[in-house]
Scaffold this active site. Structure first.
Site, short mmCIF file in Angstrom:
data_model
loop_
_atom_site.label_atom_id
_atom_site.label_comp_id
_atom_site.label_asym_id
_atom_site.label_seq_id
_atom_site.Cartn_x
_atom_site.Cartn_y
_atom_site.Cartn_z
N ASP A 181 -2.77 -14.52 -52.28
CA ASP A 181 -2.65 -13.82 -51.01
C ASP A 181 -4.03 -13.21 -50.72
O ASP A 181 -4.94 -13.28 -51.55
CB ASP A 181 -1.57 -12.74 -51.11
CG ASP A 181 -0.96 -12.40 -49.76
OD1 ASP A 181 -1.57 -12.73 -48.72
OD2 ASP A 181 0.14 -11.80 -49.74
N HIS A 236 0.47 -5.18 -48.72
CA HIS A 236 -0.72 -5.07 -47.87
C HIS A 236 -1.49 -3.77 -48.16
O HIS A 236 -2.69 -3.69 -47.90
CB HIS A 236 -0.34 -5.11 -46.39
CG HIS A 236 0.16 -6.44 -45.94
ND1 HIS A 236 1.48 -6.80 -46.01
CD2 HIS A 236 -0.50 -7.51 -45.43
CE1 HIS A 236 1.62 -8.04 -45.55
NE2 HIS A 236 0.43 -8.49 -45.19
#
Length: 393
Positions: free
Chosen positions: A309, A239
């Site tokens: 993603d 992330h």
């Protein structure tokens, strides 16, 4: 009947329908009499031999511009409980679909079903409505009380079947059609970022539970395996960074590939790529790596939809190479990705993306030849096939 089983044959049928006829050569002279032609049945030449989903998709693609094709490969998140702006994205851009985050989920199932119903612009081609519902620490539906990976990894495989039976039914009831919920990563390291989310701590146990989860979702929602080629081997949190490993391909094949192969063999319709660097295969993150796409398609035999993603994670990594969202999108499509995921923030000043610029940049890359037109069309066909199968299942 489940819409999921028709997806791969439909894509193959599209290829057959779109193929050019081979040039006919003149036969050599023969003393054998030419037989009289038989009457041609009235149904000859009709599309009955092909999956009707493929016929629909081919016709839809024939009327799409390059910009519309580019938009059809995007899945966005728009914050909030009001379906109107989310529907406006789908309708205005012609998006593939949306991902629902926690800020999109009302307090009860009926309200969420009302929201997802309001997102259907064209019932003949519904949007993909995706959600991260792994169970345990990653769940968007707070009323999902089924066991999560944190406990399933230490229980018999049957427990995974039961948990994902219940989870898939909940998702279907609220109008979600894609679950980004099957973590096929594997690690035995409790200190790993992904440890609490994996279904197994060794290849065999992870593979058994991944296959069980996919089997439970069949007929309810489309299954997604993540985070290919495997977050367990690459330390760090994708992330905020680009986790990296120098793991040799043979070692990856013996360990990290095993759960993904099991999920593919069980019928998973999507595979989500992680922003992970496996430098022994390619120095580029897997999401923008043609080498890793070749592994997925050729070595693991996956013919479904490849999705990234959240692409904004690449921007948030702080790596200058990935500061440009349009360039990131183009690189992902050049690598062979079918669907690009963007979790747009509530605060416009945060890391985000100009959707119009994104679509325009992709279209320009197609027109310049940087993105191969045939490759683009294959991706559009895969995504539209998934969507169309929801309407005719």
């Amino acid at each position: 009947m489940s819409p999921l089983r028709t997806v791969a044959p439909a894509i193959l049928a599209i290829a057959l329908l779109s193929g050019c006829s081979a040039a006919q050569s003149t036969p050599e002279a023969s003393s054998t009499p030419t037989p009289e032609p038989r009457p041609v049945p009235a149904t000859a030449g009709t599309p009955e031999p092909f999956d009707p989903v493929a016929v629909y998709v081919q016709a839809a693609m024939a009327g799409m511009s390059v910009e519309e094709k580019a938009a059809s490969l995007l899945m966005l998140h728009r914050p909030g409980l009001d379906p109107a702006p989310i529907r406006a994205d789908i309708e205005g851009y012609g998006l593939a679909g949306v991902i629902l985050m926690g800020d999109n989920v009302p307090g009860d199932p009926a309200s969420l079903r009302a929201l997802t119903d309001a997102l259907v612009v064209d019932p003949d081609l519904p949007p993909l409505v995706a959600i991260d519902q792994e169970g345990g620490i990653v769940r968007r539906l707070p009323w999902d009380a089924a066991a999560g990976p944190d406990t399933l990894k230490s229980q018999p495989v049957e427990a995974t079947t039961q948990a994902f039976d219940a989870r898939a039914a909940l998702l279907s009831d609220v109008g979600a059609s894609v679950n980004f919920g099957i973590v096929a990563d594997v690690t035995a390291d409790p200190g790993s970022f992904i440890y609490s989310r994996v279904l197994g701590i060794d290849p065999a146990s992870a593979a058994d539970r991944v296959a069980a989860a996919v089997g439970s979702e069949q007929g309810e929602v489309f299954s997604t395996l993540k985070h290919f080629p495997g977050h367990g081997a690459a330390p760090g949190d994708s992330h905020t960074s680009i986790p990296q490993t120098d793991l040799a391909y043979a070692d990856w094949e013996a360990r990290d590939a095993v759960p993904f192969q099991a999920g593919i063999d069980a019928g998973a319709e999507l595979v989500m790529f992680g922003h992970l660097r496996f430098t022994a295969v390619d120095d580029a993150p897997a999401t923008v790596s043609a080498a890793w796409m070749d592994v997925l398609r050729d070595d693991l035999g996956f013919d479904g939809v490849a999705i990234t993603d959240d692409m904004l994670m690449l921007q948030r990594s702080g790596v200058p190479e990935f500061a440009d969202p349009v360039e990131n999108a183009v690189r992902a499509l050049v690598a062979g990705q079918d669907l690009l995921l963007y979790v747009l923030p509530a605060d416009p000043s945060s890391v985000g993306v100009d959707v119009d610029a994104l679509i325009g940049g992709i279209a320009s890359a197609v027109e310049s030849g940087r993105i191969d037109q045939d490759s683009l069309d294959e991706s559009v066909a895969r995504v539209l096939t998934l969507r169309r199968s929801l309407a005719v299942g």
